[in-house]
Design an enzyme around this catalytic site. Sequence first.
Site, short mmCIF file in Angstrom:
data_model
loop_
_atom_site.label_atom_id
_atom_site.label_comp_id
_atom_site.label_asym_id
_atom_site.label_seq_id
_atom_site.Cartn_x
_atom_site.Cartn_y
_atom_site.Cartn_z
CE LYS A 1 -2.08 -1.15 3.86
NZ LYS A 1 -1.38 -2.44 4.12
NE ARG B 1 -4.85 -0.99 9.58
CZ ARG B 1 -3.71 -0.59 9.02
NH1 ARG B 1 -3.60 0.60 8.49
NH2 ARG B 1 -2.69 -1.41 8.97
NE ARG C 1 7.76 -2.76 6.38
CZ ARG C 1 6.45 -2.60 6.47
NH1 ARG C 1 5.82 -1.89 5.56
NH2 ARG C 1 5.77 -3.16 7.46
NE ARG D 1 6.14 -0.77 10.19
CZ ARG D 1 5.06 -0.64 9.43
NH1 ARG D 1 5.10 0.04 8.30
NH2 ARG D 1 3.93 -1.20 9.79
NE ARG E 1 1.62 -5.13 10.97
CZ ARG E 1 2.75 -5.00 10.26
NH1 ARG E 1 3.89 -5.55 10.69
NH2 ARG E 1 2.75 -4.31 9.14
P1 AP5 Z 1 4.89 -1.65 1.86
O1 AP5 Z 1 4.63 -0.83 0.66
O2 AP5 Z 1 5.58 -1.05 3.03
O3 AP5 Z 1 3.55 -2.42 2.30
P2 AP5 Z 1 2.29 -1.89 3.11
O4 AP5 Z 1 1.08 -2.57 2.55
O5 AP5 Z 1 2.28 -0.41 3.18
O6 AP5 Z 1 2.64 -2.56 4.51
P3 AP5 Z 1 2.50 -2.02 5.98
O7 AP5 Z 1 3.14 -3.08 6.85
O8 AP5 Z 1 3.04 -0.63 6.13
O9 AP5 Z 1 0.98 -2.04 6.17
P4 AP5 Z 1 0.21 -2.10 7.48
O10 AP5 Z 1 -1.16 -1.86 7.00
O11 AP5 Z 1 0.37 -3.33 8.30
O12 AP5 Z 1 0.95 -1.01 8.38
P5 AP5 Z 1 0.60 0.50 8.72
O13 AP5 Z 1 1.86 1.24 8.74
O14 AP5 Z 1 -0.52 1.01 7.88
O15 AP5 Z 1 5.74 -2.95 1.37
C1 AP5 Z 1 6.18 -3.92 2.31
C2 AP5 Z 1 7.57 -4.44 1.84
O16 AP5 Z 1 7.42 -5.12 0.60
C3 AP5 Z 1 8.60 -3.32 1.60
O17 AP5 Z 1 9.88 -3.80 1.95
C4 AP5 Z 1 8.54 -3.07 0.08
O18 AP5 Z 1 9.76 -2.61 -0.43
C5 AP5 Z 1 8.20 -4.48 -0.44
N1 AP5 Z 1 7.37 -4.49 -1.63
C6 AP5 Z 1 6.28 -3.71 -1.88
N2 AP5 Z 1 5.75 -4.02 -3.08
C7 AP5 Z 1 6.52 -5.02 -3.59
C8 AP5 Z 1 6.46 -5.80 -4.80
N3 AP5 Z 1 5.51 -5.60 -5.73
N4 AP5 Z 1 7.40 -6.76 -4.99
C9 AP5 Z 1 8.38 -6.98 -4.04
N5 AP5 Z 1 8.48 -6.27 -2.89
C10 AP5 Z 1 7.55 -5.31 -2.66
O19 AP5 Z 1 0.01 0.35 10.20
C11 AP5 Z 1 0.84 -0.01 11.28
C12 AP5 Z 1 0.00 -0.04 12.56
O20 AP5 Z 1 -0.53 1.27 12.81
C13 AP5 Z 1 -1.22 -0.95 12.54
O21 AP5 Z 1 -0.89 -2.29 12.87
C14 AP5 Z 1 -2.12 -0.28 13.58
O22 AP5 Z 1 -1.68 -0.59 14.89
C15 AP5 Z 1 -1.85 1.20 13.34
N6 AP5 Z 1 -2.78 1.81 12.36
C16 AP5 Z 1 -2.46 2.38 11.16
N7 AP5 Z 1 -3.55 2.84 10.55
C17 AP5 Z 1 -4.59 2.56 11.37
C18 AP5 Z 1 -6.01 2.77 11.25
N8 AP5 Z 1 -6.56 3.36 10.17
N9 AP5 Z 1 -6.77 2.34 12.27
C19 AP5 Z 1 -6.25 1.76 13.38
N10 AP5 Z 1 -4.93 1.52 13.54
C20 AP5 Z 1 -4.11 1.92 12.53
#
Ligand code: AP5
Length: 215
Positions: free
Chosen positions: A13, A88, A127, A160, A171
Site C-alpha cells: 500500500k 480500517r 523490509r 520496524r 496483524r
Molecule cells: P509496503 O509498501 O511497506 O507495504 P504496506 O502494505 O504499506 O505494509 P505495511 O506493513 O506498512 O501495512 P500495514 O497496513 O500493516 O501497516 P501500517 O503502517 O498502515 O511494502 C512492504 C515491503 O514489501 C517493503 O519492503 C517493500 O519494499 C516491499 N514491496 C512492496 N511491493 C513489492 C512488490 N511488488 N514486490 C516486491 N516487494 C515489494 O500500520 C501499522 C499499525 O498502525 C497498525 O498495525 C495499527 O496498529 C496502526 N494503524 C495504522 N492505521 C490505522 C487505522 N486506520 N486504524 C487503526 N490503527 C491503525
Amino acid sequence: MVVILLGPPGVGKGTQGVLLAEAIGARHVATGDLLRVARREGTELGRKAQGFMDRGELVPDQLIVDLVREVVGPLDAAQGVVFDGFPRTVPQAEALGGVLTDVRRKVDLVLALEADDDVLVQRLSGRRSCPQCGSVYNVHFTPPRSEGVCDRCGAALVHRSDDDPATVRRRLEVYREETAPLIRFYERSQAPVRRIDADRPVDEVQKSIREAAGA
Ligand code: AP5
C-alpha cells in the site's frame, strides 16, 4: 479523486500509494506513517497508540478519525487524496463517508491489493525503512546500495518493531477480522472496487493501479 488503498500488511500500500499520489497530483495520507511520526515525537497520540501498534492491534477508531480530520482538514473540491491504511474498520469508513458527504464528495475508487500470506511474510521480514525520510527498501527485492544505509538521505535503516513474525501473524488476523469486510462494505455502498493482484513487480502493479484510476 478520493482513492482508498485497502490490503493486508506488506501488500504494498505504501509503495504503491506514494507512486499513485505523485501520478495524479494527490496527497498521500498514510495513517501508519502519521502514527509513527507521533510516536517518534512523543505526542499524546503517539503515547496512546504505542501499545496497540506494538501488539499488532488497531488503534481505537476515535483517535484515528480525529487524526485524519486534523491532517486532511476541510477538503475542497479539487483536492485529490490517496488514503493508505485508512479506513480500517466499518466505523472509520462511516466517519470518512460523513466527512466527504459534508463537502459533497464521495469515495471515487477503492483499490483492494491482494497477495498470499507467504508473500506478505517474506516482504515484511525483509523490509527496512528510513526513520528520517520515510524511504522503504527490501533486503530481498529492493536493497539499498549500501547495506543498512538510506540511499536518499544516508540515515541508518531500521526494521520496524511490528515486523517481527509473531506481530505480523497478529496483524494478518486483525486485517482479516476487521479490515477485509470493508471490501464488501464498499461494494454494497456502490463505490467502485477494483481488486489488484499485488504479487507482481512494483511497476506492473502500479500500471494496473493507474489503469484502474484512469491516470
Ligand atoms: P509496503 O509498501 O511497506 O507495504 P504496506 O502494505 O504499506 O505494509 P505495511 O506493513 O506498512 O501495512 P500495514 O497496513 O500493516 O501497516 P501500517 O503502517 O498502515 O511494502 C512492504 C515491503 O514489501 C517493503 O519492503 C517493500 O519494499 C516491499 N514491496 C512492496 N511491493 C513489492 C512488490 N511488488 N514486490 C516486491 N516487494 C515489494 O500500520 C501499522 C499499525 O498502525 C497498525 O498495525 C495499527 O496498529 C496502526 N494503524 C495504522 N492505521 C490505522 C487505522 N486506520 N486504524 C487503526 N490503527 C491503525
